[in-house]
Design a protein around this motif. Structure first.
Motif, PDB file in Angstrom:
ATOM      1  N   PRO A  98       0.812  -1.228   0.000  1.00 12.65           N
ATOM      2  CA  PRO A  98       0.000   0.000   0.000  1.00 12.65           C
ATOM      3  C   PRO A  98       0.843   1.275   0.000  1.00 12.65           C
ATOM      4  CG  PRO A  98      -0.722  -1.543   1.705  1.00 12.65           C
ATOM      5  CD  PRO A  98       0.560  -2.064   1.170  1.00 12.65           C
ATOM      6  N   LEU A  99       2.139   1.155   0.329  1.00 14.00           N
ATOM      7  CA  LEU A  99       3.013   2.340   0.350  1.00 14.00           C
ATOM      8  C   LEU A  99       3.543   2.688  -1.041  1.00 14.00           C
ATOM      9  CD1 LEU A  99       5.024   1.447   3.581  1.00 14.00           C
ATOM     10  CD2 LEU A  99       3.122   3.064   3.361  1.00 14.00           C
ATOM     11  N   ASP A 100       3.377   1.775  -2.001  1.00 15.51           N
ATOM     12  CA  ASP A 100       3.815   2.031  -3.377  1.00 15.51           C
ATOM     13  C   ASP A 100       2.685   2.774  -4.092  1.00 15.51           C
ATOM     14  OD1 ASP A 100       4.877   2.050  -5.891  1.00 15.51           O
ATOM     15  OD2 ASP A 100       4.766  -0.121  -6.202  1.00 15.51           O
ATOM     16  N   THR A 101       2.785   4.106  -4.053  1.00  9.34           N
ATOM     17  CA  THR A 101       1.649   4.934  -4.459  1.00  9.34           C
ATOM     18  C   THR A 101       1.953   5.728  -5.733  1.00  9.34           C
ATOM     19  OG1 THR A 101       2.498   6.515  -2.846  1.00  9.34           O
ATOM     20  CG2 THR A 101       0.641   5.108  -2.157  1.00  9.34           C
ATOM     21  N   ASP A 102       2.265   7.000  -5.574  1.00 13.03           N
ATOM     22  CA  ASP A 102       2.546   7.876  -6.718  1.00 13.03           C
ATOM     23  C   ASP A 102       3.825   8.658  -6.443  1.00 13.03           C
ATOM     24  OD1 ASP A 102       1.879  10.373  -5.205  1.00 13.03           O
ATOM     25  OD2 ASP A 102      -0.121   9.465  -5.189  1.00 13.03           O
ATOM     26  N   ALA A 103       4.262   9.435  -7.438  1.00  9.69           N
ATOM     27  CA  ALA A 103       5.562  10.110  -7.342  1.00  9.69           C
ATOM     28  C   ALA A 103       5.657  11.020  -6.111  1.00  9.69           C
ATOM     29  CB  ALA A 103       5.808  10.934  -8.598  1.00  9.69           C
ATOM     30  N   VAL A 104       4.549  11.633  -5.728  1.00 14.99           N
ATOM     31  CA  VAL A 104       4.601  12.620  -4.642  1.00 14.99           C
ATOM     32  C   VAL A 104       4.625  11.944  -3.268  1.00 14.99           C
ATOM     33  CG1 VAL A 104       3.366  14.569  -3.583  1.00 14.99           C
ATOM     34  CG2 VAL A 104       3.449  14.336  -6.077  1.00 14.99           C
ATOM     35  N   THR A 105       3.858  10.884  -3.110  1.00 15.34           N
ATOM     36  CA  THR A 105       3.677  10.343  -1.749  1.00 15.34           C
ATOM     37  C   THR A 105       4.478   9.073  -1.457  1.00 15.34           C
ATOM     38  OG1 THR A 105       1.715   9.124  -2.441  1.00 15.34           O
ATOM     39  CG2 THR A 105       1.351  11.331  -1.551  1.00 15.34           C
ATOM     40  N   ILE A 106       5.083   8.455  -2.431  1.00 14.42           N
ATOM     41  CA  ILE A 106       5.803   7.198  -2.149  1.00 14.42           C
ATOM     42  C   ILE A 106       7.035   7.471  -1.271  1.00 14.42           C
ATOM     43  CG2 ILE A 106       7.167   7.290  -4.311  1.00 14.42           C
ATOM     44  CD1 ILE A 106       7.058   4.202  -4.335  1.00 14.42           C
ATOM     45  N   PRO A 107       7.192   6.738  -0.147  1.00 13.03           N
ATOM     46  CA  PRO A 107       8.435   6.881   0.621  1.00 13.03           C
ATOM     47  C   PRO A 107       9.601   6.381  -0.239  1.00 13.03           C
ATOM     48  CG  PRO A 107       6.738   5.671   1.858  1.00 13.03           C
ATOM     49  CD  PRO A 107       6.264   5.766   0.443  1.00 13.03           C
ATOM     50  N   ILE A 108      10.684   7.147  -0.286  1.00 12.24           N
ATOM     51  CA  ILE A 108      11.748   6.847  -1.237  1.00 12.24           C
ATOM     52  C   ILE A 108      12.393   5.490  -0.937  1.00 12.24           C
ATOM     53  CG2 ILE A 108      13.737   8.039  -0.202  1.00 12.24           C
ATOM     54  CD1 ILE A 108      12.561   8.238  -3.880  1.00 12.24           C
ATOM     55  N   GLU A 109      12.378   5.100   0.360  1.00  9.69           N
ATOM     56  CA  GLU A 109      12.992   3.796   0.673  1.00  9.69           C
ATOM     57  C   GLU A 109      12.142   2.643   0.135  1.00  9.69           C
ATOM     58  OE1 GLU A 109      12.191   6.128   2.820  1.00  9.69           O
ATOM     59  OE2 GLU A 109      10.791   5.319   4.280  1.00  9.69           O
ATOM     60  N   ILE A 110      10.834   2.881  -0.035  1.00  4.73           N
ATOM     61  CA  ILE A 110       9.974   1.847  -0.643  1.00  4.73           C
ATOM     62  C   ILE A 110      10.278   1.735  -2.141  1.00  4.73           C
ATOM     63  CG2 ILE A 110       7.549   1.314  -1.253  1.00  4.73           C
ATOM     64  CD1 ILE A 110       8.168   0.589   1.618  1.00  4.73           C
ATOM     65  N   TRP A 111      10.440   2.889  -2.792  1.00  2.00           N
ATOM     66  CA  TRP A 111      10.866   2.892  -4.204  1.00  2.00           C
ATOM     67  C   TRP A 111      12.156   2.084  -4.353  1.00  2.00           C
ATOM     68  CZ3 TRP A 111       9.540   4.622  -9.127  1.00  2.00           C
ATOM     69  CH2 TRP A 111      10.571   4.664 -10.057  1.00  2.00           C
ATOM     70  N   ASP A 112      13.155   2.405  -3.510  1.00  2.00           N
ATOM     71  CA  ASP A 112      14.463   1.736  -3.630  1.00  2.00           C
ATOM     72  C   ASP A 112      14.333   0.230  -3.438  1.00  2.00           C
ATOM     73  OD1 ASP A 112      15.702   4.147  -4.095  1.00  2.00           O
ATOM     74  OD2 ASP A 112      16.448   4.402  -2.047  1.00  2.00           O
ATOM     75  N   THR A 150       3.776  -1.882 -18.821  1.00  4.65           N
ATOM     76  CA  THR A 150       3.558  -1.327 -20.160  1.00  4.65           C
ATOM     77  C   THR A 150       2.449  -0.273 -20.218  1.00  4.65           C
ATOM     78  OG1 THR A 150       2.085  -3.162 -20.718  1.00  4.65           O
ATOM     79  CG2 THR A 150       4.380  -3.426 -21.337  1.00  4.65           C
ATOM     80  N   ALA A 151       1.793  -0.003 -19.089  1.00  4.04           N
ATOM     81  CA  ALA A 151       0.734   1.017 -19.083  1.00  4.04           C
ATOM     82  C   ALA A 151       0.637   1.621 -17.685  1.00  4.04           C
ATOM     83  CB  ALA A 151      -0.600   0.391 -19.479  1.00  4.04           C
ATOM     84  N   GLY A 152       0.149   2.823 -17.612  1.00  5.80           N
ATOM     85  CA  GLY A 152       0.036   3.502 -16.319  1.00  5.80           C
ATOM     86  C   GLY A 152      -1.111   2.962 -15.483  1.00  5.80           C
ATOM     87  N   ASP A 153      -1.057   3.251 -14.175  1.00  4.79           N
ATOM     88  CA  ASP A 153      -2.144   2.831 -13.288  1.00  4.79           C
ATOM     89  C   ASP A 153      -2.276   3.860 -12.170  1.00  4.79           C
ATOM     90  OD1 ASP A 153      -4.226   1.276 -12.343  1.00  4.79           O
ATOM     91  OD2 ASP A 153      -3.073  -0.583 -12.419  1.00  4.79           O
ATOM     92  N   LEU A 154      -3.311   3.728 -11.357  1.00  7.68           N
ATOM     93  CA  LEU A 154      -3.574   4.731 -10.320  1.00  7.68           C
ATOM     94  C   LEU A 154      -2.637   4.609  -9.128  1.00  7.68           C
ATOM     95  CD1 LEU A 154      -7.475   4.727 -10.502  1.00  7.68           C
ATOM     96  CD2 LEU A 154      -5.904   6.513 -11.281  1.00  7.68           C
ATOM     97  N   ARG A 156       1.020   2.096  -7.440  1.00  5.50           N
ATOM     98  CA  ARG A 156       2.143   1.182  -7.688  1.00  5.50           C
ATOM     99  C   ARG A 156       3.109   1.698  -8.761  1.00  5.50           C
ATOM    100  NH1 ARG A 156       0.290  -4.895  -7.992  1.00  5.50           N
ATOM    101  NH2 ARG A 156       2.265  -5.235  -6.959  1.00  5.50           N
ATOM    102  N   ILE A 157       3.555   2.932  -8.569  1.00 10.31           N
ATOM    103  CA  ILE A 157       4.489   3.515  -9.544  1.00 10.31           C
ATOM    104  C   ILE A 157       5.831   2.784  -9.564  1.00 10.31           C
ATOM    105  CG2 ILE A 157       5.298   5.330  -7.942  1.00 10.31           C
ATOM    106  CD1 ILE A 157       5.464   7.189 -10.426  1.00 10.31           C
ATOM    107  N   ALA A 158       6.307   2.347  -8.389  1.00  9.71           N
ATOM    108  CA  ALA A 158       7.616   1.677  -8.345  1.00  9.71           C
ATOM    109  C   ALA A 158       7.525   0.288  -8.975  1.00  9.71           C
ATOM    110  CB  ALA A 158       8.105   1.575  -6.898  1.00  9.71           C
ATOM    111  N   TYR A 159       6.459  -0.420  -8.636  1.00  8.98           N
ATOM    112  CA  TYR A 159       6.262  -1.753  -9.218  1.00  8.98           C
ATOM    113  C   TYR A 159       6.192  -1.655 -10.746  1.00  8.98           C
ATOM    114  CZ  TYR A 159       4.029  -6.284 -10.158  1.00  8.98           C
ATOM    115  OH  TYR A 159       3.738  -7.529 -10.644  1.00  8.98           O
ATOM    116  N   GLY A 160       5.380  -0.728 -11.246  1.00  6.60           N
ATOM    117  CA  GLY A 160       5.224  -0.574 -12.693  1.00  6.60           C
ATOM    118  C   GLY A 160       6.539  -0.190 -13.365  1.00  6.60           C
ATOM    119  N   ALA A 161       7.277   0.742 -12.741  1.00  5.37           N
ATOM    120  CA  ALA A 161       8.555   1.170 -13.325  1.00  5.37           C
ATOM    121  C   ALA A 161       9.552   0.014 -13.332  1.00  5.37           C
ATOM    122  CB  ALA A 161       9.114   2.357 -12.538  1.00  5.37           C
TER     123      ALA A 161
END
Ligand code: NAD
Length: 268
Positions: A98-112, A150-154, A156-161
């Motif tokens: 649930p922490l894998d959200t969007d560019a503004v709110t994702i905690p950077i350590e979750i992205w990493d 291959t497509a955007g979603d509302l 999970r920006i890190a998962y998709g990337a």
């Protein structure tokens, strides 16, 4: 198709999970010996146990390069060679999802963490597996991507990337090692009917189902059938491809589901 993988040795990462364990079963049924590699040894053992001497449970953490190398070496010393790598482990911790959200709110350590497990983990698998494949005369690498790559979603920006980058990395590996007789393809599942989907938010399954073209969702066994084909010599002229396996979820016009409803109402 019994025997298509006879004499071949495979590693399936995330092999304790839904898709990975189905792939391991399918590969063994086609004659392969399989290392089932997972961060959770109990899950790997549970998947390996019914497969007897054809399977080996190995614990490793995709975040740790030394552990990935040790997992590959353990497989080769146990089974004697390496022909197939199914990179499939992904960060699927329900407390972090649930922490894998969007560019503004994702905690950077979750992205990493997501990029490191999903993408860097696959690179590490290739880094240590390819030299053994070259020694054995070639091999096949199958990376589990996702339609989310291959497509955007509302969310999970890190998962998709991470999954999008896996699709591109696959093409680089295919290009750089093709003449060494190593093929590399990715499979991109859409929604797959796993326990997690069954238990998800009520109603979500129905929304997704409106947008696929097949009457029912695919299962881990459907993914396993595609991975086994890509692992086998039957697919020897296919490399660098990303194959979506998703009931046509991404191949139609965006208004498909609305049009179906509209026509049903018009004909009622
Ligand atoms: N299930 C779906 O609908 C779906 C859709 C598209 C893509 N995928 C992809 O399919 C693959 C398998 O997913 P699944 O549905 O079987 O999920 P799953 O959670 O059942 O399996 C993932 C496995 O990876 C393991 N893992 C997690 N972190 C790890 C780490 N650091 N090191 C080693 N192993 C680790 C987990 O323990 C688990 O066994 C993933 O790459 C996922 O992104 C799944």
């Amino acid at each position: 198709m019994m025997g298509r993988l006879q004499g071949k040795v495979a590693i399936v990462t995330g092999g304790g999970g839904g898709i990975g364990s189905a792939v391991a079963r399918r590969m063994v049924s086609e004659g392969a010996k399989v290392a089932i590699a997972d961060v959770f040894l109990d899950a790997a053992k549970a998947a390996a146990e019914p497969l007897g001497v054809s399977a080996l449970a190995v614990q490793f953490d995709a975040l740790d390069p030394t552990a990935v190398e040790a997992m590959v070496e353990t497989t080769v010393s146990h089974f004697g060679r390496l022909d197939i790598l199914h990179n499939n482990a992904a960060m699927t911790d329900p407390s972090k999802h649930p922490l894998d959200t969007d560019a503004v709110t994702i905690p950077i350590e979750i992205w990493d963490e997501i990029i490191d497990i999903n993408l860097r983990g696959y690179l590490l698998g290739c880094k240590y597996a390819i030299p053994h494949m070259v020694k054995g005369g070639g091999g096949s690498i199958i990376n589990t991507a996702s339609n989310s790559g291959t497509a955007g979603d509302l969310a999970r920006i890190a998962y998709g990337a991470s999954k999008g980058a896996i699709i591109t990395m696959t093409k680089y590996i295919a290009t750089q090692h093709g003449k060494q007789n190593i093929r590399c393809n990715s499979v991109a599942p859409g929604v797959v009917l796993t326990e997690a989907l069954d238990k998800t938010v009520p109603g979500l399954k129905d929304i997704i189902k409106r947008h696929i073209l097949t009457p029912e969702f695919g299962t881990p066994d459907d993914i396993a059938a595609l991975v086994a084909f890509l692992a086998s010599d039957e697919s020897r002229y296919i490399t660098g491809e990303n194959i979506s396996i998703s009931g046509g979820g991404l191949i139609h016009q965006p208004h498909y589901a609305d049009l179906m409803d509209f026509m049903a109402k018009a004909l009622a």
